[in-house]
Design a protein around this motif. Structure first.
Motif, short mmCIF file in Angstrom:
data_model
loop_
_atom_site.label_atom_id
_atom_site.label_comp_id
_atom_site.label_asym_id
_atom_site.label_seq_id
_atom_site.Cartn_x
_atom_site.Cartn_y
_atom_site.Cartn_z
N GLU A 61 24.21 47.06 -22.77
CA GLU A 61 25.43 46.23 -22.73
C GLU A 61 25.33 45.09 -21.71
N ASN A 62 24.43 45.21 -20.73
CA ASN A 62 24.30 44.18 -19.70
C ASN A 62 23.18 43.18 -20.00
N CYS A 63 22.59 43.26 -21.18
CA CYS A 63 21.46 42.39 -21.47
C CYS A 63 21.52 41.92 -22.92
N LYS A 64 21.12 40.69 -23.15
CA LYS A 64 21.20 40.15 -24.50
C LYS A 64 19.91 40.29 -25.29
N TYR A 65 18.91 40.96 -24.73
CA TYR A 65 17.64 41.16 -25.42
C TYR A 65 17.47 42.65 -25.73
N PRO A 66 16.94 42.98 -26.89
CA PRO A 66 16.76 44.38 -27.26
C PRO A 66 15.85 45.14 -26.28
N ASP A 67 16.22 46.39 -26.03
CA ASP A 67 15.38 47.25 -25.19
C ASP A 67 14.00 47.37 -25.80
N ALA A 68 13.00 47.39 -24.96
CA ALA A 68 11.60 47.59 -25.32
C ALA A 68 10.94 46.37 -25.97
N LEU A 69 11.69 45.35 -26.34
CA LEU A 69 11.10 44.17 -26.97
C LEU A 69 10.11 43.48 -26.04
N LEU A 70 10.52 43.18 -24.83
CA LEU A 70 9.65 42.46 -23.90
C LEU A 70 8.49 43.32 -23.43
N ASP A 71 8.68 44.63 -23.35
CA ASP A 71 7.57 45.52 -23.03
C ASP A 71 6.55 45.54 -24.17
N TYR A 72 7.04 45.52 -25.40
CA TYR A 72 6.15 45.47 -26.56
C TYR A 72 5.33 44.18 -26.54
N ILE A 73 5.99 43.07 -26.26
CA ILE A 73 5.28 41.78 -26.18
C ILE A 73 4.23 41.83 -25.08
N GLU A 74 4.57 42.42 -23.95
CA GLU A 74 3.63 42.53 -22.82
C GLU A 74 2.36 43.27 -23.23
N LYS A 75 2.51 44.33 -23.96
CA LYS A 75 1.36 45.15 -24.35
C LYS A 75 0.58 44.58 -25.53
N ASN A 76 1.21 43.70 -26.30
CA ASN A 76 0.60 43.19 -27.54
C ASN A 76 0.74 41.67 -27.65
N ARG A 77 0.55 40.98 -26.57
CA ARG A 77 0.83 39.54 -26.49
C ARG A 77 0.10 38.73 -27.57
N GLN A 78 -1.18 38.91 -27.73
CA GLN A 78 -1.97 38.16 -28.73
C GLN A 78 -1.54 38.51 -30.15
N LYS A 79 -1.36 39.80 -30.38
CA LYS A 79 -0.95 40.27 -31.71
C LYS A 79 0.43 39.70 -32.07
N VAL A 80 1.35 39.69 -31.11
CA VAL A 80 2.69 39.15 -31.35
C VAL A 80 2.60 37.67 -31.67
N GLN A 81 1.79 36.94 -30.92
CA GLN A 81 1.65 35.51 -31.16
C GLN A 81 1.11 35.25 -32.57
N GLU A 82 0.12 36.01 -32.99
CA GLU A 82 -0.45 35.85 -34.33
C GLU A 82 0.58 36.15 -35.42
N LYS A 83 1.35 37.23 -35.24
CA LYS A 83 2.37 37.59 -36.22
C LYS A 83 3.44 36.51 -36.31
N VAL A 84 3.84 35.99 -35.16
CA VAL A 84 4.88 34.97 -35.15
C VAL A 84 4.38 33.69 -35.82
N LYS A 85 3.11 33.33 -35.57
CA LYS A 85 2.54 32.13 -36.21
C LYS A 85 2.56 32.25 -37.73
N LYS A 86 2.33 33.46 -38.25
CA LYS A 86 2.31 33.66 -39.69
C LYS A 86 3.70 33.56 -40.33
N CYS A 87 4.71 33.94 -39.58
CA CYS A 87 6.04 34.01 -40.22
C CYS A 87 6.96 32.85 -39.83
N ILE A 88 6.63 32.08 -38.85
CA ILE A 88 7.50 31.02 -38.39
C ILE A 88 7.23 29.73 -39.16
#
Length: 167
Positions: free
Chosen positions: A138-165
């Protein structure tokens, strides 16, 4: 007896005198921090982040959010700057602040780039990452675990985003 007492005091204070007076800071990993501009305005800490292509974003540390100013709006109007933000998701530079939902480490410049694209509906989490992030604090506008997931999978996230954006 006084001589021994004085000798003990001198020996106890010797390391403090010898090592405590040296004010020169040693650049160890613990003392070397990311250089960032920190502004205080109206009791709020603001971090100014510079990216490629002349992109400047400001992060409000107190409110855990981007500041929407003329720089913010300019990025949205410029396709090359949006692409630069997309490429910046992989930027692992630590900006030295915590954020409400990131548990594993400090916020990174790549996290801010991702948040910028997410906030402006350039990224739809489930369709891009194929993961459901539906728990919100309730005190944050970003989903729980989202930024931790990005931290652990930064390159993979970037590649996935490039494909869908679409930019």
């Amino acid at each position: 007896m006084n001589v021994y007492k004085n000798l003990i005091i001198v020996l106890a204070l010797f390391p403090l005198i010898l090592f405590g007076c040296n004010k020169k800071q040693i650049n160890t990993p613990e003392t070397k921090k990311v250089v960032r501009k920190l502004h205080k305005t109206k009791n709020e800490d603001i971090i100014v982040l510079k990216y490629n292509n002349g992109i400047i974003l400001k992060w409000n540390v107190e409110k855990n959010q981007l500041i929407k100013d003329s720089n913010y709006d300019e990025i949205l109007k410029n396709k090359k700057k949006l692409q630069a933000m997309l490429s910046s998701i992989s930027d692992n530079e630590d900006i030295g602040v915590k954020v409400c939902t990131k548990k594993t480490s400090n916020l990174k410049k790549g996290d801010i780039a991702f948040i910028f694209l997410y906030e402006n509906q350039k990224i739809y989490l489930f369709s891009c990452l194929k993961l459901q992030f539906d728990v919100m604090n309730e005190n944050c506008k970003y989903p729980d675990a989202l930024l931790d997931y990005i931290e652990k999978n930064r390159q993979k996230v970037q590649e996935k985003v490039k494909k869908c954006i679409e930019l």
